[in-house]
Design a protein around this motif. Structure first.
Motif, mmCIF file in Angstrom:
data_model
loop_
_atom_site.group_PDB
_atom_site.id
_atom_site.type_symbol
_atom_site.label_atom_id
_atom_site.label_comp_id
_atom_site.label_asym_id
_atom_site.label_seq_id
_atom_site.Cartn_x
_atom_site.Cartn_y
_atom_site.Cartn_z
ATOM 1 N N ILE A 38 -10.922 -9.835 -17.965
ATOM 2 C CA ILE A 38 -12.277 -9.826 -18.713
ATOM 3 C C ILE A 38 -13.362 -9.760 -17.949
ATOM 4 O O ILE A 38 -13.605 -11.140 -17.341
ATOM 5 N N ALA A 39 -14.336 -9.054 -17.950
ATOM 6 C CA ALA A 39 -15.491 -9.159 -17.016
ATOM 7 C C ALA A 39 -16.651 -8.719 -17.906
ATOM 8 O O ALA A 39 -16.830 -7.887 -18.549
ATOM 9 N N THR A 40 -17.715 -9.651 -17.635
ATOM 10 C CA THR A 40 -18.966 -9.357 -18.480
ATOM 11 C C THR A 40 -20.035 -8.789 -17.312
ATOM 12 O O THR A 40 -20.030 -9.472 -16.244
ATOM 13 N N VAL A 41 -20.610 -7.855 -17.504
ATOM 14 C CA VAL A 41 -21.421 -7.000 -16.480
ATOM 15 C C VAL A 41 -22.915 -6.610 -17.484
ATOM 16 O O VAL A 41 -23.001 -6.227 -18.456
ATOM 17 N N TRP A 42 -23.845 -6.927 -16.367
ATOM 18 C CA TRP A 42 -25.175 -6.675 -16.818
ATOM 19 C C TRP A 42 -25.525 -5.215 -15.999
ATOM 20 O O TRP A 42 -25.691 -5.217 -14.923
ATOM 21 N N VAL A 43 -25.739 -4.429 -16.988
ATOM 22 C CA VAL A 43 -26.261 -2.976 -16.595
ATOM 23 C C VAL A 43 -27.407 -2.662 -17.407
ATOM 24 O O VAL A 43 -27.549 -3.318 -18.664
ATOM 25 N N SER A 44 -28.237 -1.565 -17.023
ATOM 26 C CA SER A 44 -29.397 -1.269 -17.847
ATOM 27 C C SER A 44 -29.161 -0.255 -18.705
ATOM 28 O O SER A 44 -30.015 -0.047 -19.779
ATOM 29 N N SER A 45 -28.225 0.412 -18.611
ATOM 30 C CA SER A 45 -27.802 1.603 -19.609
ATOM 31 C C SER A 45 -26.348 1.725 -19.864
ATOM 32 O O SER A 45 -25.695 1.603 -18.743
ATOM 33 N N LEU A 46 -26.004 2.674 -20.673
ATOM 34 C CA LEU A 46 -24.675 3.113 -20.696
ATOM 35 C C LEU A 46 -24.537 4.067 -19.474
ATOM 36 O O LEU A 46 -23.003 3.945 -19.102
ATOM 37 N N VAL A 47 -25.304 4.848 -19.072
ATOM 38 C CA VAL A 47 -24.876 5.454 -17.900
ATOM 39 C C VAL A 47 -24.709 4.682 -16.590
ATOM 40 O O VAL A 47 -23.696 5.080 -15.950
ATOM 41 N N ASP A 48 -25.405 3.560 -16.639
ATOM 42 C CA ASP A 48 -25.012 2.725 -15.460
ATOM 43 C C ASP A 48 -23.618 1.919 -15.524
ATOM 44 O O ASP A 48 -22.892 1.708 -14.531
ATOM 45 N N ALA A 49 -23.248 1.722 -16.913
ATOM 46 C CA ALA A 49 -21.879 1.176 -17.096
ATOM 47 C C ALA A 49 -20.862 2.180 -16.688
ATOM 48 O O ALA A 49 -19.755 1.674 -16.015
ATOM 49 N N GLN A 50 -20.997 3.511 -16.916
ATOM 50 C CA GLN A 50 -19.981 4.325 -16.552
ATOM 51 C C GLN A 50 -20.055 4.528 -14.876
ATOM 52 O O GLN A 50 -18.773 4.652 -14.397
ATOM 53 N N ALA A 51 -21.028 4.440 -14.438
ATOM 54 C CA ALA A 51 -21.270 4.566 -12.926
ATOM 55 C C ALA A 51 -20.653 3.587 -12.305
ATOM 56 O O ALA A 51 -19.949 3.719 -11.300
ATOM 57 N N LEU A 52 -20.703 2.457 -12.941
ATOM 58 C CA LEU A 52 -19.934 1.084 -12.407
ATOM 59 C C LEU A 52 -18.561 1.319 -12.441
ATOM 60 O O LEU A 52 -17.817 0.943 -11.484
ATOM 61 N N GLU A 53 -18.038 1.663 -13.596
ATOM 62 C CA GLU A 53 -16.492 2.016 -13.715
ATOM 63 C C GLU A 53 -16.163 3.075 -12.523
ATOM 64 O O GLU A 53 -15.122 2.947 -12.041
ATOM 65 N N VAL A 54 -16.782 4.134 -12.328
ATOM 66 C CA VAL A 54 -16.445 4.931 -11.399
ATOM 67 C C VAL A 54 -16.441 4.225 -10.138
ATOM 68 O O VAL A 54 -15.537 4.513 -9.113
ATOM 69 N N ARG A 55 -17.429 3.511 -9.654
ATOM 70 C CA ARG A 55 -17.560 2.877 -8.359
ATOM 71 C C ARG A 55 -16.289 1.871 -8.156
ATOM 72 O O ARG A 55 -15.859 1.685 -7.055
ATOM 73 N N LEU A 56 -15.845 1.387 -9.164
ATOM 74 C CA LEU A 56 -14.682 0.481 -9.351
ATOM 75 C C LEU A 56 -13.371 0.809 -8.777
ATOM 76 O O LEU A 56 -12.411 0.433 -8.389
ATOM 77 N N ALA A 57 -13.341 2.403 -9.464
ATOM 78 C CA ALA A 57 -11.997 3.026 -9.208
ATOM 79 C C ALA A 57 -11.514 3.023 -7.859
ATOM 80 O O ALA A 57 -10.178 2.762 -7.702
ATOM 81 N N ALA A 58 -12.166 3.349 -6.563
ATOM 82 C CA ALA A 58 -11.715 3.579 -5.443
ATOM 83 C C ALA A 58 -11.280 2.246 -4.858
ATOM 84 O O ALA A 58 -10.010 1.979 -4.487
#
Length: 98
Positions: A38-58
């Motif tokens: 479980i990770a708690t993440v601070w992002v500014s928007s839902l777009v940033d949340a998805q972008a972070l998930e994409v960045r984590l994939a590789a």
């Protein structure tokens, strides 16, 4: 945002260490159960949340995000009271000894 992920036991420590390097990560936990990260993440928007998930994939191919929880508006952050625009308007003193 908080995300709930699944990682094979042999990759849990290395995955948590990689997550801990990211500035957006505020907390990373390894509870027992099917979602064992479980990770708690601070992002500014839902777009940033998805972008972070994409960045984590590789870099984290063993991480599978199973669920997410999003707070759309915070009224308090790190003891600071926030207005609707996210600016600090006051604080809530914390007594660590109680």
């Amino acid at each position: 945002m908080t995300f709930f992920g699944t990682v094979a036991a042999e990759h849990l420590d290395s995955t948590a260490r990689e997550l801990a390097k990211l500035p957006e990560i505020r907390q990373c936990l390894g509870p027992a159960g099917p979602q064992n990260l479980i990770a708690t993440v601070w992002v500014s928007s839902l777009v940033d949340a998805q972008a972070l998930e994409v960045r984590l994939a590789a870099p984290l191919p063993h991480l599978r995000i199973a669920d997410r929880a999003v707070a759309l508006r915070a009224v308090k952050l790190m003891g600071r009271l926030l207005d609707p625009d996210g600016r600090a308007t006051g604080f809530v003193p914390m007594n660590l000894w109680e």
